[in-house]
Design a protein around this motif. Structure first.
Motif, PDB file in Angstrom:
ATOM      1  N   GLY A  43      -2.096  -9.930  -1.869  1.00 42.31           N
ATOM      2  CA  GLY A  43      -1.383  -9.910  -3.148  1.00 42.31           C
ATOM      3  C   GLY A  43      -0.444 -11.088  -3.265  1.00 42.31           C
ATOM      4  O   GLY A  43      -0.833 -12.152  -3.725  1.00 42.31           O
ATOM      5  N   VAL A  44       0.788 -10.906  -2.828  1.00 42.64           N
ATOM      6  CA  VAL A  44       1.777 -11.981  -2.854  1.00 42.64           C
ATOM      7  C   VAL A  44       2.594 -11.947  -1.566  1.00 42.64           C
ATOM      8  O   VAL A  44       2.688 -10.916  -0.903  1.00 42.64           O
ATOM      9  CB  VAL A  44       2.741 -11.868  -4.073  1.00 42.64           C
ATOM     10  CG1 VAL A  44       1.998 -12.034  -5.381  1.00 42.64           C
ATOM     11  CG2 VAL A  44       3.508 -10.565  -4.053  1.00 42.64           C
ATOM     12  N   LYS A  67       6.996  -6.962   0.564  1.00 38.44           N
ATOM     13  CA  LYS A  67       6.137  -5.817   0.872  1.00 38.44           C
ATOM     14  C   LYS A  67       5.423  -5.420  -0.411  1.00 38.44           C
ATOM     15  O   LYS A  67       6.064  -5.230  -1.442  1.00 38.44           O
ATOM     16  CB  LYS A  67       6.965  -4.664   1.418  1.00 38.44           C
ATOM     17  CG  LYS A  67       7.641  -5.010   2.731  1.00 38.44           C
ATOM     18  CD  LYS A  67       8.526  -3.897   3.219  1.00 38.44           C
ATOM     19  CE  LYS A  67       9.212  -4.361   4.481  1.00 38.44           C
ATOM     20  NZ  LYS A  67      10.591  -3.995   4.551  1.00 38.44           N
ATOM     21  N   VAL A  68       4.108  -5.261  -0.328  1.00 39.83           N
ATOM     22  CA  VAL A  68       3.289  -4.989  -1.502  1.00 39.83           C
ATOM     23  C   VAL A  68       2.656  -3.610  -1.366  1.00 39.83           C
ATOM     24  O   VAL A  68       2.107  -3.269  -0.319  1.00 39.83           O
ATOM     25  CB  VAL A  68       2.188  -6.058  -1.662  1.00 39.83           C
ATOM     26  CG1 VAL A  68       1.303  -5.743  -2.861  1.00 39.83           C
ATOM     27  CG2 VAL A  68       2.796  -7.444  -1.779  1.00 39.83           C
ATOM     28  N   ALA A  69       2.733  -2.822  -2.440  1.00 37.02           N
ATOM     29  CA  ALA A  69       2.091  -1.508  -2.485  1.00 37.02           C
ATOM     30  C   ALA A  69       1.378  -1.359  -3.825  1.00 37.02           C
ATOM     31  O   ALA A  69       1.913  -1.755  -4.865  1.00 37.02           O
ATOM     32  CB  ALA A  69       3.122  -0.395  -2.325  1.00 37.02           C
ATOM     33  N   ILE A  70       0.173  -0.802  -3.796  1.00 41.11           N
ATOM     34  CA  ILE A  70      -0.552  -0.508  -5.032  1.00 41.11           C
ATOM     35  C   ILE A  70       0.049   0.764  -5.611  1.00 41.11           C
ATOM     36  O   ILE A  70       0.138   1.778  -4.928  1.00 41.11           O
ATOM     37  CB  ILE A  70      -2.051  -0.324  -4.771  1.00 41.11           C
ATOM     38  CG1 ILE A  70      -2.653  -1.628  -4.244  1.00 41.11           C
ATOM     39  CG2 ILE A  70      -2.777   0.131  -6.041  1.00 41.11           C
ATOM     40  CD1 ILE A  70      -4.095  -1.503  -3.779  1.00 41.11           C
ATOM     41  N   VAL A  71       0.495   0.705  -6.872  1.00 40.41           N
ATOM     42  CA  VAL A  71       1.106   1.876  -7.511  1.00 40.41           C
ATOM     43  C   VAL A  71       0.283   2.404  -8.679  1.00 40.41           C
ATOM     44  O   VAL A  71       0.631   3.410  -9.273  1.00 40.41           O
ATOM     45  CB  VAL A  71       2.566   1.600  -7.967  1.00 40.41           C
ATOM     46  CG1 VAL A  71       3.453   1.366  -6.769  1.00 40.41           C
ATOM     47  CG2 VAL A  71       2.630   0.441  -8.939  1.00 40.41           C
ATOM     48  N   GLY A  72      -0.796   1.740  -8.997  1.00 47.49           N
ATOM     49  CA  GLY A  72      -1.660   2.179 -10.083  1.00 47.49           C
ATOM     50  C   GLY A  72      -2.832   1.245 -10.206  1.00 47.49           C
ATOM     51  O   GLY A  72      -2.907   0.215  -9.532  1.00 47.49           O
ATOM     52  N   ASP A  73      -3.765   1.607 -11.069  1.00 45.74           N
ATOM     53  CA  ASP A  73      -4.915   0.754 -11.312  1.00 45.74           C
ATOM     54  C   ASP A  73      -4.439  -0.511 -12.006  1.00 45.74           C
ATOM     55  O   ASP A  73      -3.914  -0.465 -13.111  1.00 45.74           O
ATOM     56  CB  ASP A  73      -5.940   1.498 -12.174  1.00 45.74           C
ATOM     57  CG  ASP A  73      -7.228   0.720 -12.322  1.00 45.74           C
ATOM     58  OD1 ASP A  73      -7.542  -0.102 -11.441  1.00 45.74           O
ATOM     59  OD2 ASP A  73      -7.930   0.943 -13.322  1.00 45.74           O
TER      60      ASP A  73
END
Length: 131
Positions: A92-93, A103-109
């Motif tokens: 991601g970044v 820190k990167v987390a997927i929170v939705g589509d």
């Protein structure tokens, strides 16, 4: 009284009808992702700065092309800005300035949350594995 007894069943039925109209979480997540993408296209993103619990759509987003790749400049005038480098390896970044880890987390589509120190940013992203 006869009219009242005949209509007494209406209130419970209305309550039950309201229960059947519960929002679909997937639909809500998709709408939130579309809203975040549209806001980002207009240069605005949701953020929670300096440890804030709630997000507000009051941070700016700017893309800058540089020798190392595309850098996102995110933040707000009265708090400051962070530089995030878009990676090509699926992370991601990452923090472009190296001061603190991102820190990167997927929170939705189509939506990620990036945390750097006490600041959190919600950014549109390709979370579908190349869709």
């Amino acid at each position: 009284m006869a009219g009242w007894k005949g209509a007494a069943w209406i209130a419970p039925m209305l309550l039950l009808a309201g229960c059947e109209q519960a929002p679909d979480n997937q639909t809500l997540a998709e709408a939130e992702a579309r809203g975040a993408q549209a806001a980002a296209a207009n240069g605005r993103i949701d953020c929670a700065l300096e440890g804030a619990k709630l997000f507000d759509r009051d941070c700016s987003l700017q893309e800058i092309s540089g020798p190392e790749g595309t850098v996102l400049l995110v933040g707000r005038d009265n708090v400051g800005y962070r530089r995030l480098l878009i990676t090509k390896d699926g992370r991601g970044v990452i923090a472009a300035d190296g001061a603190e880890e991102a820190k990167v987390a997927i929170v939705g589509d189509g939506l990620i949350e990036v945390t750097v120190g006490p600041d959190r940013y919600r950014l549109p992203a390709n979370t579908g594995g190349g869709k």
